[in-house]
Scaffold this active site. Structure first.
Site: not given
Length: 282
Positions: A84, A106, A179, A232
């Site tokens: 990720d 990313d 995020h 989260t």
């Protein structure tokens, strides 16, 4: 069954549901997620940030934990081990060589041309190994690891260019999510989301799934989101359960009991998320 994400996400795109991407943080979380996914008979993506991989011990350790648990627990559902927010070509290649079946490169912080150049190098290497690749365009805000708090929404043109220039398997367009916990209400661009989905043949990914109201999640799936990242959310329910457990028993010291006190809360939340993600299934 260890697989890449390509076929599971294409099926989700075709049939209007979302595959859950749950970030793992240790052996226990990996075990809980695998057990619940097997119980629910759903494909699952185990997301591993660079920070989590370092904490666990490294990419090879992550793969060993996942494959060992899958064998010992008799896991039969499709499972992908996914890097990720890979921050560099080198990081992605190391994860691939260690046995990850999917990576996200990313490079969204760079101009589009550089994003394409970096992403293409990862795709070329990954596809030779049968590994799927996710990329980001625009910039999803928040506080995870090295992610900044600034958001920059994607455009249809940039999404098309990134896909056609790289051959990525899925795309995470920044469309208003962040995020971590939201400061205020999420403001997702569903119009652009639908346009991108209708234009590109590859699945769309939504980062920052925590805190988005259920009706917005359902609408996002309706607009083409095929993978939703959750981290989260599980951290919050686990920490709440553990905190309550410790308050009730100040003498407990066994780490297995402390960590395990959050198991039921994580599994319950996973089931709620999976049911939500399947709501629009065709």
């Amino acid at each position: 069954m260890l697989v890449n994400t390509k076929e599971m996400l294409l099926d989700a795109k075709r049939n209007h549901y979302a595959v859950p991407h749950f970030n793992i943080n240790n052996l226990e979380w990996t075990k809980y997620i695998l057990e619940k996914s097997e119980e629910l008979k759903i494909p699952v993506i185990l997301g591993v940030s660079e920070g989590a991989a370092k904490y666990i011990g490294g990419y090879h350790t992550v793969v060993s934990i996942v494959t060992g648990l899958m064998k010992d627990l008799g896991i039969t559902v499709p499972v992908a081990i996914h890097l990720d927010h890979g921050s560099s070509i080198d990081s992605c290649l190391k994860a691939i060589d260690a046995g990850f079946t999917s990576v996200m490169i990313d490079a969204s912080k760079y101009p589009l041309d550089e994003n394409i150049n970096i992403t293409k190098k990862v795709v070329d290497y990954a596809h030779q190994k049968g590994v799927s690749v996710e990329a980001e365009v625009g910039h999803i805000g928040g506080t995870e690891d090295n992610i900044t708090g600034t958001s920059l929404n994607a455009t249809l043109g940039d999404c098309i260019t990134l896909y056609k220039s790289t051959g990525i398997d899925s795309i995470a367009p920044a469309l208003g999510s962040v995020h971590g916990f939201y400061q205020g209400e999420p403001n997702l661009d569903f119009v652009m989301m639908r346009r991108i989905n209708e234009t590109l043949p590859i699945p769309l990914v939504l980062h920052g799934g925590t805190g988005i109201p259920n009706y917005d999640i359902e609408k996002a799936i309706e607009c083409g989101i095929a993978k939703i990242n959750i981290n989260t959310d599980l951290q919050a329910v686990w920490s709440k359960a553990v905190r309550n457990f410790l308050l009730k028993d100040e003498k407990v010291y066994d780490p297995r009991k402390v960590i395990g006190s959050g198991e039921d809360s994580i599994k319950q939340r996973i089931e709620e998320i999976v049911v939500l993600f399947q709501t629009k299934r065709g």
